[in-house]
Motif scaffolding. Sequence first.
Motif, PDB file in Angstrom:
ATOM      1  N   SER A   7       0.898  19.606   0.839  1.00 50.42           N
ATOM      2  CA  SER A   7      -0.154  19.845  -0.143  1.00 50.42           C
ATOM      3  C   SER A   7      -0.668  21.267  -0.011  1.00 50.42           C
ATOM      4  N   GLN A   8      -0.802  21.910  -1.136  1.00 47.32           N
ATOM      5  CA  GLN A   8      -1.367  23.255  -1.141  1.00 47.32           C
ATOM      6  C   GLN A   8      -2.882  23.216  -1.296  1.00 47.32           C
ATOM      7  N   ARG A   9      -3.427  22.006  -1.465  1.00 52.98           N
ATOM      8  CA  ARG A   9      -4.876  21.824  -1.607  1.00 52.98           C
ATOM      9  C   ARG A   9      -5.440  22.810  -2.630  1.00 52.98           C
ATOM     10  N   VAL A  10      -4.793  22.826  -3.779  1.00 49.81           N
ATOM     11  CA  VAL A  10      -5.193  23.740  -4.824  1.00 49.81           C
ATOM     12  C   VAL A  10      -6.592  23.424  -5.327  1.00 49.81           C
ATOM     13  N   SER A  11      -6.927  22.184  -5.281  1.00 49.16           N
ATOM     14  CA  SER A  11      -8.181  21.761  -5.878  1.00 49.16           C
ATOM     15  C   SER A  11      -8.783  20.651  -5.032  1.00 49.16           C
ATOM     16  N   SER A  12     -10.086  20.664  -4.852  1.00 50.11           N
ATOM     17  CA  SER A  12     -10.758  19.629  -4.067  1.00 50.11           C
ATOM     18  C   SER A  12     -10.943  18.378  -4.914  1.00 50.11           C
ATOM     19  N   VAL A  13     -11.111  17.250  -4.228  1.00 53.29           N
ATOM     20  CA  VAL A  13     -11.283  15.988  -4.920  1.00 53.29           C
ATOM     21  C   VAL A  13     -12.218  15.108  -4.092  1.00 53.29           C
ATOM     22  N   THR A  14     -13.073  14.344  -4.772  1.00 56.89           N
ATOM     23  CA  THR A  14     -13.982  13.414  -4.119  1.00 56.89           C
ATOM     24  C   THR A  14     -13.563  11.993  -4.442  1.00 56.89           C
ATOM     25  N   VAL A  15     -13.499  11.147  -3.423  1.00 57.03           N
ATOM     26  CA  VAL A  15     -13.213   9.722  -3.616  1.00 57.03           C
ATOM     27  C   VAL A  15     -14.494   8.940  -3.376  1.00 57.03           C
ATOM     28  N   SER A  16     -14.897   8.151  -4.356  1.00 56.59           N
ATOM     29  CA  SER A  16     -16.086   7.313  -4.251  1.00 56.59           C
ATOM     30  C   SER A  16     -15.652   5.858  -4.140  1.00 56.59           C
ATOM     31  N   ILE A  17     -16.006   5.207  -3.028  1.00 57.96           N
ATOM     32  CA  ILE A  17     -15.689   3.796  -2.821  1.00 57.96           C
ATOM     33  C   ILE A  17     -16.970   2.987  -3.032  1.00 57.96           C
ATOM     34  N   ILE A  18     -16.981   2.165  -4.077  1.00 56.53           N
ATOM     35  CA  ILE A  18     -18.121   1.291  -4.376  1.00 56.53           C
ATOM     36  C   ILE A  18     -17.710  -0.107  -3.978  1.00 56.53           C
ATOM     37  N   ASP A  19     -18.232  -0.583  -2.837  1.00 49.60           N
ATOM     38  CA  ASP A  19     -17.689  -1.808  -2.249  1.00 49.60           C
ATOM     39  C   ASP A  19     -18.655  -2.354  -1.203  1.00 49.60           C
ATOM     40  N   THR A  20     -18.094  -2.927  -0.134  1.00 48.50           N
ATOM     41  CA  THR A  20     -18.892  -3.514   0.947  1.00 48.50           C
ATOM     42  C   THR A  20     -19.119  -2.551   2.106  1.00 48.50           C
ATOM     43  N   PHE A  21     -18.612  -1.334   2.013  1.00 49.56           N
ATOM     44  CA  PHE A  21     -18.543  -0.391   3.121  1.00 49.56           C
ATOM     45  C   PHE A  21     -19.519   0.757   2.895  1.00 49.56           C
ATOM     46  N   ASP A  22     -20.288   1.103   3.955  1.00 47.09           N
ATOM     47  CA  ASP A  22     -21.213   2.232   3.851  1.00 47.09           C
ATOM     48  C   ASP A  22     -20.695   3.479   4.561  1.00 47.09           C
ATOM     49  N   GLY A  23     -19.453   3.440   4.990  1.00 45.76           N
ATOM     50  CA  GLY A  23     -18.855   4.552   5.720  1.00 45.76           C
ATOM     51  C   GLY A  23     -18.776   4.294   7.207  1.00 45.76           C
ATOM     52  N   GLN A  24     -19.545   3.312   7.704  1.00 47.40           N
ATOM     53  CA  GLN A  24     -19.526   2.989   9.126  1.00 47.40           C
ATOM     54  C   GLN A  24     -19.382   1.497   9.388  1.00 47.40           C
ATOM     55  N   THR A  25     -20.075   0.679   8.627  1.00 50.35           N
ATOM     56  CA  THR A  25     -20.054  -0.769   8.864  1.00 50.35           C
ATOM     57  C   THR A  25     -19.609  -1.521   7.614  1.00 50.35           C
ATOM     58  N   ASP A  26     -19.028  -2.688   7.855  1.00 42.88           N
ATOM     59  CA  ASP A  26     -18.569  -3.555   6.769  1.00 42.88           C
ATOM     60  C   ASP A  26     -18.696  -4.996   7.261  1.00 42.88           C
ATOM     61  N   ALA A  27     -19.699  -5.724   6.755  1.00 48.27           N
ATOM     62  CA  ALA A  27     -19.995  -7.076   7.244  1.00 48.27           C
ATOM     63  C   ALA A  27     -19.309  -8.168   6.437  1.00 48.27           C
ATOM     64  N   PHE A  28     -18.489  -7.802   5.463  1.00 55.81           N
ATOM     65  CA  PHE A  28     -17.869  -8.807   4.598  1.00 55.81           C
ATOM     66  C   PHE A  28     -16.976  -9.750   5.406  1.00 55.81           C
ATOM     67  N   ALA A  29     -17.090 -11.059   5.140  1.00 53.64           N
ATOM     68  CA  ALA A  29     -16.235 -12.067   5.766  1.00 53.64           C
ATOM     69  C   ALA A  29     -15.923 -13.142   4.750  1.00 53.64           C
ATOM     70  N   HIS A  30     -14.652 -13.489   4.624  1.00 56.96           N
ATOM     71  CA  HIS A  30     -14.224 -14.457   3.613  1.00 56.96           C
ATOM     72  C   HIS A  30     -13.352 -15.523   4.265  1.00 56.96           C
ATOM     73  N   GLN A  31     -13.733 -16.795   4.092  1.00 62.50           N
ATOM     74  CA  GLN A  31     -12.983 -17.902   4.657  1.00 62.50           C
ATOM     75  C   GLN A  31     -11.873 -18.312   3.696  1.00 62.50           C
ATOM     76  N   THR A  32     -10.635 -18.311   4.174  1.00 61.86           N
ATOM     77  CA  THR A  32      -9.510 -18.702   3.339  1.00 61.86           C
ATOM     78  C   THR A  32      -8.464 -19.357   4.229  1.00 61.86           C
ATOM     79  N   GLN A  33      -7.206 -19.353   3.817  1.00 64.50           N
ATOM     80  CA  GLN A  33      -6.128 -19.895   4.628  1.00 64.50           C
ATOM     81  C   GLN A  33      -4.957 -18.930   4.648  1.00 64.50           C
ATOM     82  N   LEU A  34      -4.242 -18.944   5.736  1.00 66.85           N
ATOM     83  CA  LEU A  34      -3.032 -18.140   5.879  1.00 66.85           C
ATOM     84  C   LEU A  34      -1.974 -19.019   6.533  1.00 66.85           C
ATOM     85  N   ASP A  35      -0.844 -19.162   5.845  1.00 69.23           N
ATOM     86  CA  ASP A  35       0.224 -20.038   6.338  1.00 69.23           C
ATOM     87  C   ASP A  35      -0.294 -21.450   6.601  1.00 69.23           C
ATOM     88  N   GLY A  36      -1.227 -21.912   5.753  1.00 68.16           N
ATOM     89  CA  GLY A  36      -1.740 -23.264   5.855  1.00 68.16           C
ATOM     90  C   GLY A  36      -2.785 -23.471   6.922  1.00 68.16           C
TER      91      GLY A  36
END
Length: 553
Positions: free
Chosen positions: A277-306
């Motif tokens: 990358s020649q980093r010709v131009s800067s870019v900002t990524v905005s994540i709108i989700d469960t994460f504040d940049g340090q912590t993520d308390a999300f937990a989801h109960q599901t099944q995997l392989d039964g």
Amino acid sequence: MNRALTAFLIALLLSVAHAAVPVRTIFPTQVAPGGLLEITIPPQQDMVCRSSGTPLRVWIGSRPYAPACALLDGDWALTFRLPKPQPERSPPVPDLRLPQEGLQDVVVLPSSQHLTVSNGTTERKLAILPPGAGVLAIRNGKKMGLLPSSEPINLSRLFAPGIRGRNHSAAMSDQLRRLERGLRGIDLKPVYQPSAVKVLPGGSLCEDTVIQGVQLPAEVRADLGILIEQAYGDSIIVAPDTAKQPPGGQDGQMLRRAGGTNDLAWKSIGLTSVMTSQRVSSVTVSIIDTFDGQTDAFAHQTQLDGQPYTMRGHGALIDQLIRTVAPTAPLFTYTPACDAKGTCHIVRIIEGLCQAAAEARSQGQVIVNLSFATPYDHPLLKRAVGEALQAGVAVVTAYGNSDRCALRPSSLLDYCNAYPADWTTTMDTKGYRGRLYAVGASEQGNATPQSFQRGEPRWTRESGRATVTQYQMSVATQPTLLAPGFFWLTPPHGATQQAPAPAAYWGTSFSAPLVTGALVRWVQAGKSGWPKPAQLKCNDARLDLRRFTDSCT
């Protein structure tokens, strides 16, 4: 009489017998679980209209309901309440008494007849609201509407001019009066006040709008749809918690992956360990989700392989995937708009989108990752996405998983929406400087093929026998493009904890960040504008980073 004519007459009689009863009006046009619904139809010959019931059934999607009946201005008024939702269970179990959330058909048939694809309709007439929603009121620019000031407003004042619209049945009129009484003492309070000064032409949600809101108490919550109908225009709308994460809530069946690696996924999109990358131009990524940049308390109960399985973290894993695809790290910003249960707050999402729009106008290129979806066509969320696109932001959203659609044998008669993904078609025609991408989960990264697509059928095979676990459903749009949808990632952990072993994550939530990372590469490679979907693919519908170097083979 010849056989052909006999067959024709029999077919004609059957078609008449199975014809749906014309629906004149639906009130309200949005209804929450437990809410009262009134549908007027023309009088029916050979049938009796009585308050105790009528030989008619109202179908919403694939669910039939038995209404009461009353005479109203020469028509019949059919009234009934939607069932109240079952208490939350873990893992969640679909409540099959309720219609699918979002826009649905309404069809009236004699009780002796069943709804089929042939006697259904394609016009979506009724919006099913999420359970437990609150309300928002808006004041934009100099148009005060319901909000003459920023002071709290009592919701019962909506009824001061009287009941809006035409006459209603006695059941609906009684409910309107009870709703008015129940709203006394419930005040809307400010929940969003923009700080920006510059105003876009024609007014702006981000810069010129005050939003007030309240969570309704249980005794009036079911009749939220009636409250919306009683208000004027879009001044009262659903919120604040109507968006839901699609975190791979469906069971992960037969997803065994040797060694817990992501090699198949990375190979399928042409990801290499070295990025130039020649980093010709800067870019900002905005994540709108469960994460504040340090912590993520999300937990989801599901099944995997039964087996029972807990999927820990959501936004933090999206952050990991973006950084993997685009290791030359851009600037990241975070809006923790979603809580540990995966409920996303509309006002917080709006704040994140408005901040992204402001950054795009002042600093350059911005990409927003939205790995959530709501079945409700939310007008404020739509305006916020539109203003971000107008400012030149690239918005990447998850298309949604098949578990968003209720499990019904006749689910072809239901309808499955997920916004913002389902706005891609209409927003592509607006001529925005930005672009909206809806990302589906493909199978090219799976050793054992799995389908995560919203609307697509799913099945499992045990002892050589295939069993359908999710039937096909109607959807409004198709994904912009596909990307791998199963990964082994390191769950979030506390600062004093040892890093846990990689765990399984799947669904369109985790496909979207691959496209977000690809757009970072696009910018850092010095390319102008946001790519059309075809510019992110090689020879099929899947994301392929080789397209950037024209090395598709």
